[in-house]
Design an enzyme around this catalytic site. Structure first.
Site, mmCIF file in Angstrom:
data_model
loop_
_atom_site.group_PDB
_atom_site.id
_atom_site.type_symbol
_atom_site.label_atom_id
_atom_site.label_comp_id
_atom_site.label_asym_id
_atom_site.label_seq_id
_atom_site.Cartn_x
_atom_site.Cartn_y
_atom_site.Cartn_z
ATOM 1 N N ASP A 93 0.832 -1.203 0.000
ATOM 2 C CA ASP A 93 0.000 0.000 0.000
ATOM 3 C C ASP A 93 0.866 1.252 0.000
ATOM 4 O O ASP A 93 1.884 1.304 0.701
ATOM 5 C CB ASP A 93 -0.841 0.024 1.284
ATOM 6 N N GLU A 192 -14.015 -1.382 -2.212
ATOM 7 C CA GLU A 192 -14.238 -1.545 -0.770
ATOM 8 C C GLU A 192 -15.588 -0.969 -0.356
ATOM 9 O O GLU A 192 -15.891 0.214 -0.620
ATOM 10 C CB GLU A 192 -13.109 -0.865 0.023
HETATM 11 O O1 KIV Z 1 -5.013 -1.494 4.073
HETATM 12 C C1 KIV Z 1 -5.728 -2.464 3.794
HETATM 13 O O2 KIV Z 1 -5.707 -3.511 4.443
HETATM 14 C C2 KIV Z 1 -6.605 -2.328 2.645
HETATM 15 C C3 KIV Z 1 -7.644 -3.372 2.450
HETATM 16 C C4 KIV Z 1 -8.716 -3.190 3.446
HETATM 17 C C5 KIV Z 1 -8.132 -3.392 1.055
HETATM 18 O O3 KIV Z 1 -6.506 -1.386 1.924
#
Ligand code: KIV
Length: 302
Positions: A93, A192
């Site tokens: 991320d 989401e």
């Molecule tokens: O940070 C995370 O775990 C996410 C998921 C909820 C898709 O972005």
């Protein structure tokens, strides 16, 4: 009924395999992980992809949102995950403010997640307004997963963690966002917390796979948070999650048993202990005795 794609258990999953799985209607199983042991376990369990989510802010670091998570946090945890995962595709991320200020910032941050963290792809939140950033990363050779619907980095703007795109206008915008991300080169898109009907429609519309979380079963794959599925997140369980095991209770019981054993002097036992022969012990005692004489009394040597 979905056909099974013959993806060998030992073969590393690639972003192109994602497309193949969609084409074969083989649902993609993705889960978060934040450290080496959990990555090893989920990889051995055979998931297709691991998300090093910025949800680590809540699940692991104890914050109440993803906003305080830094690029350094993501780098450290992504590297830990890639050391544990042998087969699953690892997606890192991009944390809050690592890609929103400029495309150059985004490129530098994504590049570090791949080069230093070992991620095979990055994920970033947002729709059409981040499409040029997505395009820039893809042009640099970095696969990008999009993320629309409930985007937790915008929680202050969304007014909480609520289902998104419920009305016709917001739903149409979401479809446009997905198409913009796909056009920009995103290899998959997380949906989401949106209505299941909308997620099914979007999934049929797009050539790239959709990965749902709280978006119903019509998506091309699903992602869930490790701690939610395993009962490690305390009493709260999001509506979209299902508890597959109560590992929290197992841990609590095991640690209580350990602490009881320590207090009862039942641990460590013979099996956990090493020994030395009597002569060596005597030599240690003698040396210790001389030492004691040296430091005791007036401070002068005995
Ligand atoms: O940070 C995370 O775990 C996410 C998921 C909820 C898709 O972005």
């Amino acid at each position: 009924m979905s056909a099974m794609v013959p993806i060998e258990p030992a073969r590393a999953v690639t972003t192109t395999a994602f497309r193949a799985m969609k084409a074969a209607q083989r649902p993609i199983a993705m889960i978060t992980a934040y450290d080496t042991p959990s990555a090893r376990l989920v990889d051995e369990a055979g998931v297709d992809a691991i998300l090093v989510g910025d949800s680590l802010g809540m699940t692991v670091l104890g914050f109440d949102s993803t906003l305080p998570v830094t690029l350094d946090d993501m780098l450290r945890h992504t590297a830990a995950v890639t050391r544990g995962a042998k087969r699953a595709l690892v997606v890192a991320d991009m944390p809050f403010m690592s890609f929103q200020v400029s495309e150059e910032d985004a490129l530098r941050a994504a590049g570090r997640l791949v080069a230093e963290g070992g991620a095979s792809a990055v994920k970033l939140e947002g729709g059409a307004h981040v499409a040029t950033t997505v395009k820039r990363l893809v042009q640099a050779g970095i696969p990008v997963m999009g993320h629309v619907g409930l985007t937790p980095q915008s929680v202050n703007q969304l007014g909480g963690y609520k289902v998104q795109a419920r009305d016709a206008e917001a739903a149409a915008t979401l479809v446009d966002d997905c198409l913009a991300l796909q056009d920009a080169g995103a290899f998959a898109i997380v949906l989401e917390c949106i209505p299941a009907e909308l997620a099914s429609l979007v999934s049929r519309e797009l050539a790239v796979p959709t990965i749902g979380i709280g978006a119903g079963e019509g998506c091309d794959g699903q992602v869930q948070v490790f701690h939610d599925l395993l009962g490690l997140g305390g009493d709260f369980l999001p509506r979209h999650a299902k508890r597959y095991a109560d590992v929290g209770t197992l841990v609590r019981e095991a640690v209580t048993a350990y602490a009881d054993d320590v207090r009862d002097r039942a641990f460590p036992g013979e099996e956990q202990s090493a020994h030395m022969d009597a002569a060596t012990l005597e030599a240690v005692r003698a040396a210790r005795g001389r030492h004691l004489r040296r430091v005791s009394g007036s401070g002068t040597e005995a």
